[in-house]
Design a protein around this motif. Sequence first.
Motif, mmCIF file in Angstrom:
data_model
loop_
_atom_site.group_PDB
_atom_site.id
_atom_site.type_symbol
_atom_site.label_atom_id
_atom_site.label_comp_id
_atom_site.label_asym_id
_atom_site.label_seq_id
_atom_site.Cartn_x
_atom_site.Cartn_y
_atom_site.Cartn_z
ATOM 1 N N ALA A 29 0.867 -1.181 0.000
ATOM 2 C CA ALA A 29 0.000 0.000 0.000
ATOM 3 C C ALA A 29 0.903 1.229 0.000
ATOM 4 O O ALA A 29 1.420 1.638 1.034
ATOM 5 N N SER A 30 1.090 1.815 -1.175
ATOM 6 C CA SER A 30 2.124 2.834 -1.317
ATOM 7 C C SER A 30 1.619 4.257 -1.161
ATOM 8 O O SER A 30 2.409 5.195 -1.213
ATOM 9 N N GLY A 31 0.313 4.454 -1.004
ATOM 10 C CA GLY A 31 -0.210 5.811 -0.853
ATOM 11 C C GLY A 31 -0.300 6.530 -2.184
ATOM 12 O O GLY A 31 -0.402 5.921 -3.242
ATOM 13 N N ASP A 32 -0.223 7.845 -2.137
ATOM 14 C CA ASP A 32 -0.407 8.654 -3.337
ATOM 15 C C ASP A 32 0.900 8.749 -4.120
ATOM 16 O O ASP A 32 1.994 8.701 -3.567
ATOM 17 N N GLY A 33 0.750 8.913 -5.433
ATOM 18 C CA GLY A 33 1.918 9.134 -6.278
ATOM 19 C C GLY A 33 2.509 7.839 -6.795
ATOM 20 O O GLY A 33 2.321 6.759 -6.221
ATOM 21 N N ALA A 34 3.232 7.945 -7.912
ATOM 22 C CA ALA A 34 3.865 6.783 -8.527
ATOM 23 C C ALA A 34 5.193 6.496 -7.832
ATOM 24 O O ALA A 34 6.060 7.359 -7.756
ATOM 25 N N VAL A 35 5.354 5.281 -7.333
ATOM 26 C CA VAL A 35 6.546 4.940 -6.574
ATOM 27 C C VAL A 35 7.700 4.593 -7.503
ATOM 28 O O VAL A 35 7.517 4.016 -8.583
ATOM 29 N N THR A 36 8.898 4.948 -7.091
ATOM 30 C CA THR A 36 10.111 4.614 -7.818
ATOM 31 C C THR A 36 10.805 3.446 -7.135
ATOM 32 O O THR A 36 10.376 2.977 -6.069
ATOM 33 N N GLU A 37 11.889 3.008 -7.732
ATOM 34 C CA GLU A 37 12.645 1.889 -7.184
ATOM 35 C C GLU A 37 13.254 2.217 -5.822
ATOM 36 O O GLU A 37 13.668 1.300 -5.093
ATOM 37 N N GLU A 38 13.330 3.494 -5.481
ATOM 38 C CA GLU A 38 13.889 3.891 -4.182
ATOM 39 C C GLU A 38 12.845 3.869 -3.061
ATOM 40 O O GLU A 38 13.182 4.087 -1.887
ATOM 41 N N ALA A 39 11.592 3.609 -3.383
ATOM 42 C CA ALA A 39 10.537 3.609 -2.367
ATOM 43 C C ALA A 39 10.765 2.479 -1.369
ATOM 44 O O ALA A 39 11.269 1.406 -1.720
ATOM 45 N N PRO A 40 10.413 2.689 -0.109
ATOM 46 C CA PRO A 40 10.548 1.605 0.877
ATOM 47 C C PRO A 40 9.580 0.469 0.564
ATOM 48 O O PRO A 40 8.493 0.684 0.022
ATOM 49 N N PHE A 41 9.988 -0.734 0.893
ATOM 50 C CA PHE A 41 9.119 -1.885 0.723
ATOM 51 C C PHE A 41 8.028 -1.850 1.782
ATOM 52 O O PHE A 41 8.275 -1.499 2.936
ATOM 53 N N ALA A 42 6.823 -2.239 1.360
ATOM 54 C CA ALA A 42 5.705 -2.355 2.299
ATOM 55 C C ALA A 42 4.862 -3.569 1.924
ATOM 56 O O ALA A 42 3.656 -3.455 1.698
ATOM 57 N N PRO A 43 5.486 -4.758 1.863
ATOM 58 C CA PRO A 43 4.760 -5.945 1.404
ATOM 59 C C PRO A 43 3.661 -6.346 2.379
ATOM 60 O O PRO A 43 3.830 -6.250 3.590
ATOM 61 N N ILE A 44 2.553 -6.813 1.820
ATOM 62 C CA ILE A 44 1.391 -7.174 2.628
ATOM 63 C C ILE A 44 1.227 -8.688 2.732
ATOM 64 O O ILE A 44 0.801 -9.207 3.759
ATOM 65 N N THR A 45 1.583 -9.411 1.683
ATOM 66 C CA THR A 45 1.344 -10.851 1.621
ATOM 67 C C THR A 45 2.655 -11.632 1.745
ATOM 68 O O THR A 45 3.740 -11.088 1.522
ATOM 69 N N PRO A 46 2.579 -12.933 2.077
ATOM 70 C CA PRO A 46 3.792 -13.752 2.099
ATOM 71 C C PRO A 46 4.530 -13.741 0.762
ATOM 72 O O PRO A 46 5.768 -13.705 0.729
ATOM 73 N N TYR A 47 3.782 -13.771 -0.332
ATOM 74 C CA TYR A 47 4.404 -13.726 -1.663
ATOM 75 C C TYR A 47 5.243 -12.468 -1.829
ATOM 76 O O TYR A 47 6.415 -12.516 -2.219
ATOM 77 N N ALA A 48 4.665 -11.304 -1.527
ATOM 78 C CA ALA A 48 5.383 -10.047 -1.693
ATOM 79 C C ALA A 48 6.564 -9.964 -0.725
ATOM 80 O O ALA A 48 7.646 -9.485 -1.085
ATOM 81 N N ARG A 49 6.380 -10.433 0.507
ATOM 82 C CA ARG A 49 7.493 -10.412 1.465
ATOM 83 C C ARG A 49 8.638 -11.292 0.986
ATOM 84 O O ARG A 49 9.815 -10.949 1.159
ATOM 85 N N SER A 50 8.306 -12.434 0.382
ATOM 86 C CA SER A 50 9.370 -13.317 -0.106
ATOM 87 C C SER A 50 10.173 -12.642 -1.215
ATOM 88 O O SER A 50 11.396 -12.844 -1.310
ATOM 89 N N LYS A 51 9.521 -11.847 -2.045
ATOM 90 C CA LYS A 51 10.240 -11.126 -3.101
ATOM 91 C C LYS A 51 11.209 -10.110 -2.497
ATOM 92 O O LYS A 51 12.357 -9.964 -2.948
ATOM 93 N N ALA A 52 10.761 -9.387 -1.489
ATOM 94 C CA ALA A 52 11.629 -8.416 -0.829
ATOM 95 C C ALA A 52 12.828 -9.112 -0.180
ATOM 96 O O ALA A 52 13.973 -8.641 -0.274
#
Length: 355
Positions: A121-144
């Motif tokens: 959930a990144s909030g407003d605006g288009a995120v760049t590669e420098e944005a902090p990770f905020a994974p919600i699911t196990p799948y997304a956390r595993s990628k991080a």
Amino acid sequence: MKVLVTGDTGYIGSVMVPMLVEEGFDVVGVDADLFEDCIFMPPQRPARHMRAHVGDLTQRDLEGFDAVFHLAALSNDPLGDLNPNLTYELNHAATVHLAMVAKQAGVGRFLFSSSCSLYGASGDGAVTEEAPFAPITPYARSKAMVEWSLSAMADRDFSPVFLRNATAYGLSPRLRFDLVLNNLTAWAVAKGRVLIKSDGTPWRPIVHIEDITRAFIAAARAPRERVHNEAFNIGRDEENYQIRDIADMVEQVVPDCVIEYAPGGEPDKRSYSVSFAKVRRQLPEFQPQWTARRGVEQLYEAYRQVGVSVEDFEGPRFRRIDTLKRLIAEGRLDASLRWTSPARERGPVEVAAAG
């Protein structure tokens, strides 16, 4: 260039491999083949394919390769929720193992199929590669977790590259119907309803699987200094949509369908729009060809020709989690998602005609 493609018989891999062969790559594929029966249309196979879990590969298996294109993973959130610990084992630990044996074997470049979902959930605006990770699911956390681990392995001889794909869509021999554009189009064709299961407001960047392949090709061929230990969002700025925008497109393409919201649909916590400025700047060779509307048109024609029913895309035939549960219940897979028959678990490289 000789490349090992993991997950070569999966949703993306079964489209990627023929494109790589056409581009002149020497391709070997490896996959556990858990979803070998989830076939929407006849697939092509690489000239060489090995049935194995990537976590079981050895240094010897990786010798002679110039690059690894690592796609294999438990690849969506319901699968990740089946057993979160197993998700981390297969998506993170097995990937780190693969990278280690690749590095030991002298493989110079390791292209990891990451995901924009790690922005959560990144909030407003288009995120760049420098944005902090905020994974919600196990799948997304595993990628991080993989990105953190592989980045620490980078040195002058080993270059990991992190391709953070937008939400994929598009036609594949091993089609996934759980992806938003694929799913909405399937509902429209099968039932005349574009069924939205949220409130339609979440943002998603989307990208065609052929364009994901184009990004991998560009990253594999780029000079080392442009990609070494770098992350790239993969997609196009104009392909950030709210779910309701994608539904509108489907309604415009598929005749005689209407948009319908499922009862009780709520905002999805996963909502993010993404900037793709970096990949345009550092990998100008990457030229995506697809738009969401063309993707809807492609799928509409395929669904009409092959025939698709709600039982197909909401039932066990194509739902990956249902396939795994069935194979486990039948005793064909064990709890670690390995084939119970040793002959099926791992075989030598098989030589077969591609196509």
